[in-house]
Design an enzyme around this catalytic site. Structure first.
Site, PDB file in Angstrom:
ATOM      1  N   GLU A  18      16.190   6.657  94.471  1.00 27.35           N
ATOM      2  CA  GLU A  18      16.626   5.232  94.787  1.00 27.35           C
ATOM      3  C   GLU A  18      18.055   5.029  94.545  1.00 27.35           C
ATOM      4  OE1 GLU A  18      14.181   2.347  91.922  1.00 27.35           O
ATOM      5  OE2 GLU A  18      13.291   4.267  92.158  1.00 27.35           O
ATOM      6  N   CYS A  77      25.076   2.716  92.845  1.00 27.97           N
ATOM      7  CA  CYS A  77      24.465   3.215  92.039  1.00 27.97           C
ATOM      8  C   CYS A  77      23.561   4.635  92.696  1.00 27.97           C
ATOM      9  CB  CYS A  77      23.462   2.217  91.422  1.00 27.97           C
ATOM     10  SG  CYS A  77      22.576   3.187  90.065  1.00 27.97           S
ATOM     11  N   CYS A 123      13.187  12.821  85.976  1.00 29.40           N
ATOM     12  CA  CYS A 123      13.905  13.046  84.754  1.00 29.40           C
ATOM     13  C   CYS A 123      13.357  13.531  83.562  1.00 29.40           C
ATOM     14  CB  CYS A 123      14.687  11.698  84.107  1.00 29.40           C
ATOM     15  SG  CYS A 123      15.760  11.644  82.896  1.00 29.40           S
ATOM     16  N   CYS A 181      13.200   8.702  77.933  1.00 31.76           N
ATOM     17  CA  CYS A 181      13.174   7.472  77.351  1.00 31.76           C
ATOM     18  C   CYS A 181      12.275   6.493  77.515  1.00 31.76           C
ATOM     19  CB  CYS A 181      14.644   6.830  77.970  1.00 31.76           C
ATOM     20  SG  CYS A 181      16.106   7.775  77.686  1.00 31.76           S
ATOM     21  N   CYS A 226      12.130   3.739  80.243  1.00 29.83           N
ATOM     22  CA  CYS A 226      12.775   3.987  82.055  1.00 29.83           C
ATOM     23  C   CYS A 226      11.725   4.253  82.619  1.00 29.83           C
ATOM     24  CB  CYS A 226      13.814   5.027  81.537  1.00 29.83           C
ATOM     25  SG  CYS A 226      14.615   5.398  83.016  1.00 29.83           S
ATOM     26  N   GLY A 250      17.586  10.192  86.871  1.00 30.13           N
ATOM     27  CA  GLY A 250      18.258  11.505  86.416  1.00 30.13           C
ATOM     28  C   GLY A 250      19.150  11.388  85.400  1.00 30.13           C
ATOM     29  N   SER A 290      26.907   7.918  83.463  1.00 33.68           N
ATOM     30  CA  SER A 290      26.115   7.381  82.424  1.00 33.68           C
ATOM     31  C   SER A 290      25.197   8.701  81.740  1.00 33.68           C
ATOM     32  CB  SER A 290      25.385   6.071  82.640  1.00 33.68           C
ATOM     33  OG  SER A 290      24.679   5.835  81.932  1.00 33.68           O
ATOM     34  N   SER A 324      24.535   5.869  76.774  1.00 37.53           N
ATOM     35  CA  SER A 324      23.241   5.052  76.432  1.00 37.53           C
ATOM     36  C   SER A 324      22.892   5.193  75.079  1.00 37.53           C
ATOM     37  CB  SER A 324      22.185   5.826  77.353  1.00 37.53           C
ATOM     38  OG  SER A 324      22.410   5.314  78.505  1.00 37.53           O
ATOM     39  N   LEU A 325      23.294   4.166  74.523  1.00 38.39           N
ATOM     40  CA  LEU A 325      23.177   3.911  72.718  1.00 38.39           C
ATOM     41  C   LEU A 325      21.940   3.774  72.599  1.00 38.39           C
ATOM     42  CD1 LEU A 325      24.941   5.234  70.487  1.00 38.39           C
ATOM     43  CD2 LEU A 325      25.803   2.816  70.342  1.00 38.39           C
ATOM     44  N   HIS A 326      21.582   2.364  72.473  1.00 36.15           N
ATOM     45  CA  HIS A 326      20.134   1.428  72.486  1.00 36.15           C
ATOM     46  C   HIS A 326      19.709   1.561  71.037  1.00 36.15           C
ATOM     47  CE1 HIS A 326      20.573   1.910  76.679  1.00 36.15           C
ATOM     48  NE2 HIS A 326      19.783   2.692  77.057  1.00 36.15           N
ATOM     49  N   ASN A 369      14.942  -4.238  81.566  1.00 34.14           N
ATOM     50  CA  ASN A 369      14.249  -4.827  82.855  1.00 34.14           C
ATOM     51  C   ASN A 369      12.791  -4.100  82.547  1.00 34.14           C
ATOM     52  OD1 ASN A 369      14.439  -5.543  85.703  1.00 34.14           O
ATOM     53  ND2 ASN A 369      16.238  -4.314  85.667  1.00 34.14           N
ATOM     54  N   CYS A 376      15.907   1.424  87.400  1.00 33.97           N
ATOM     55  CA  CYS A 376      15.942   2.650  87.845  1.00 33.97           C
ATOM     56  C   CYS A 376      14.776   3.133  87.696  1.00 33.97           C
ATOM     57  CB  CYS A 376      17.275   3.396  87.411  1.00 33.97           C
ATOM     58  SG  CYS A 376      16.953   4.098  85.571  1.00 33.97           S
TER      59      CYS A 376
HETATM   60  N1  SAH Z   1      20.343   9.227  82.464  1.00 34.90           N
HETATM   61  C1  SAH Z   1      21.409   8.309  82.369  1.00 34.90           C
HETATM   62  C2  SAH Z   1      21.680   7.472  83.604  1.00 34.90           C
HETATM   63  C3  SAH Z   1      20.549   6.785  84.165  1.00 34.90           C
HETATM   64  S1  SAH Z   1      19.958   5.392  83.359  1.00 34.90           S
HETATM   65  C4  SAH Z   1      21.483   7.530  80.926  1.00 34.90           C
HETATM   66  O1  SAH Z   1      20.600   7.596  80.342  1.00 34.90           O
HETATM   67  O2  SAH Z   1      22.257   6.883  80.824  1.00 34.90           O
HETATM   68  C5  SAH Z   1      21.295   4.300  83.457  1.00 34.90           C
HETATM   69  C6  SAH Z   1      21.174   3.064  82.408  1.00 34.90           C
HETATM   70  O3  SAH Z   1      20.196   2.100  82.625  1.00 34.90           O
HETATM   71  C7  SAH Z   1      20.988   3.817  81.078  1.00 34.90           C
HETATM   72  O4  SAH Z   1      21.507   3.033  80.049  1.00 34.90           O
HETATM   73  C8  SAH Z   1      19.361   3.604  80.758  1.00 34.90           C
HETATM   74  O5  SAH Z   1      19.303   3.328  79.324  1.00 34.90           O
HETATM   75  C9  SAH Z   1      19.349   2.040  81.354  1.00 34.90           C
HETATM   76  N2  SAH Z   1      17.839   1.680  81.730  1.00 34.90           N
HETATM   77  C10 SAH Z   1      16.916   2.727  82.252  1.00 34.90           C
HETATM   78  N3  SAH Z   1      15.684   1.922  82.238  1.00 34.90           N
HETATM   79  C11 SAH Z   1      16.051   0.576  82.037  1.00 34.90           C
HETATM   80  C12 SAH Z   1      15.266  -0.697  81.983  1.00 34.90           C
HETATM   81  N4  SAH Z   1      13.946  -0.587  82.303  1.00 34.90           N
HETATM   82  N5  SAH Z   1      15.951  -1.851  81.522  1.00 34.90           N
HETATM   83  C13 SAH Z   1      17.192  -1.711  81.345  1.00 34.90           C
HETATM   84  N6  SAH Z   1      18.088  -0.631  81.223  1.00 34.90           N
HETATM   85  C14 SAH Z   1      17.495   0.539  81.613  1.00 34.90           C
END
Ligand code: SAH
Length: 355
Positions: A89, A102, A109, A113, A116, A167, A199, A222-224, A298, A341
């Site tokens: 997508e 995007c 992937c 995570c 995701c 991915g 990213s 992506s730190l989180h 999300n 995503c």
């Molecule tokens: N694999 C890469 C890029 C893809 S995800 C990465 O990890 O950075 C792009 C961003 O969207 C990342 O920061 C990811 O953590 C975030 N993301 C993925 N699913 C999400 C969700 N359900 N809600 C909010 N952010 C999300």
């Protein structure tokens, strides 16, 4: 699956054209047609004979739009289908300065995570550089009439790219770097690397490699989380690469490229958004040449993680700002057309009978 022409540089297209017994200027027509998002059949300036020869070796239509969704705020979401039936997508966000697309770098992937949707069924396959490029060529062509009159010959609708679709870009390193060179090449779309953000979940060795590519793109991590143990809970890749190592790689990126870097921090209720976490982020990132993008989670229906309310999100942002960090809370756009995503592909696959 046949090869695809979008994987080739202009020099390679020239070589191919000559090898197929055509005059050199045909290469330019072919390359321009491809850059305009056309199929081989769709390039009317080429002879039938040349096109047949090309189609014997190369896919006529490597990508098509299977679904297109339009949001009331202008955002568009696409489900692309590749020649082998695989789906990824993409999203197009419209801003005053131009359009940001995007894009996806892999089908599925394998990073796992917890929040995701892209990773729900693991990695299906890598996309080639040309397959990634095709997403941009197609969407740019779809919006060619949106380019402002008088904007110049090389003007394009899509001006900015973020590698934030499905991915992990650095898990498909060689093809992604090749894509970055193709898409920014002056022969092609010529999208400036400065307008491209990659990213990553923090694949440290590849972050060092990227710093040496002489590609001044924006690096986003992506730190989180603020502590390794908590990060591992939501991002299993944290077991392999610790936060301290990631920060060192970011500083190296800054030294090599002179570009500040970015962090994504998705706010997940009960996991990472108490005041303690905000203060932890300040401690971790104070004085660094970075910007933090806070994202509201999300919610993905297959996962039971929850987002936080706006008031708490702004309170979190306030602590960062008070601590001297440069940070923003990302505006939510396109919410009416299906979330984060991987969610679109996941829900689509669910509806399709498997064979
Ligand atoms: N694999 C890469 C890029 C893809 S995800 C990465 O990890 O950075 C792009 C961003 O969207 C990342 O920061 C990811 O953590 C975030 N993301 C993925 N699913 C999400 C969700 N359900 N809600 C909010 N952010 C999300």
């Amino acid at each position: 699956m046949k090869k695809i022409l979008q994987d080739l540089t202009f020099a390679q297209i020239e070589e191919l054209t000559l090898a197929l017994g055509e005059k050199k200027f045909r290469a330019k027509q072919l390359f321009e047609g491809l850059t305009q998002g056309k199929t081989i059949d769709g390039i009317t300036s080429l002879s039938k004979d040349f096109k047949e020869k090309l189609k014997a070796e190369f896919e006529n239509e490597p990508i098509k739009i299977r679904e297109r969704y339009l949001s009331s705020d202008g955002t568009e979401k696409y489900l692309f289908e590749y020649a082998d039936g695989n789906l990824v997508e993409g999203v197009l966000m419209k801003y005053k300065y131009g359009y940001t697309q995007c894009i996806s770098t892999q089908v599925g992937c394998r990073m796992g995570c917890k929040f995701c949707a892209s990773t729900l069924n693991g990695l299906i396959r890598n996309l080639s550089a040309g397959e990634i490029l095709s997403q941009v060529l197609l969407v740019n062509a779809l919006h060619k009439n949106d380019v402002k009159a008088g904007a110049g010959k090389s003007a394009r609708a899509v001006t900015n790219l973020v590698l934030m679709g499905s991915g992990e870009p650095l898990d498909n390193y060689a093809e992604v770097v090749k894509f970055l060179r193709l898409v920014s090449s002056e022969d092609g779309l010529g999208i400036s690397p400065r307008n491209i953000s990659l990213s990553t979940c923090g694949l440290v060795p590849k972050m060092y490699e990227l710093a040496s590519e002489n590609l001044p793109i924006n690096l986003t991590v992506s730190l989180h989380a603020t502590e390794d143990e908590e990060r591992i809970r939501v991002m299993p890749v944290g077991k392999a690469y610790k936060i301290a190592e990631i920060l060192k790689a970011c500083d190296h990126y800054f030294k090599k490229t002179g570009r500040r870097y970015y962090f994504e921090y998705t706010l997940i209720s009960g996991e990472n958004c108490d005041e303690r976490h905000a203060k932890g982020l300040v401690e971790l990132l104070k004085g660094k040449p970075c910007h933090i993008n806070l994202i509201r989670l999300n919610e993905v229906k297959e996962r039971d993680l929850k987002s936080i309310d706006d008031k708490s999100a702004y309170r979190f942002l306030g602590v960062l700002e008070k601590g001297g960090l440069s940070a923003t809370l990302r505006r939510q756009i396109g919410v009416d057309i299906g979330g984060a995503c991987g969610q679109l592909r996941a829900s689509y696959l669910e509806e399709q009978p498997c064979d």
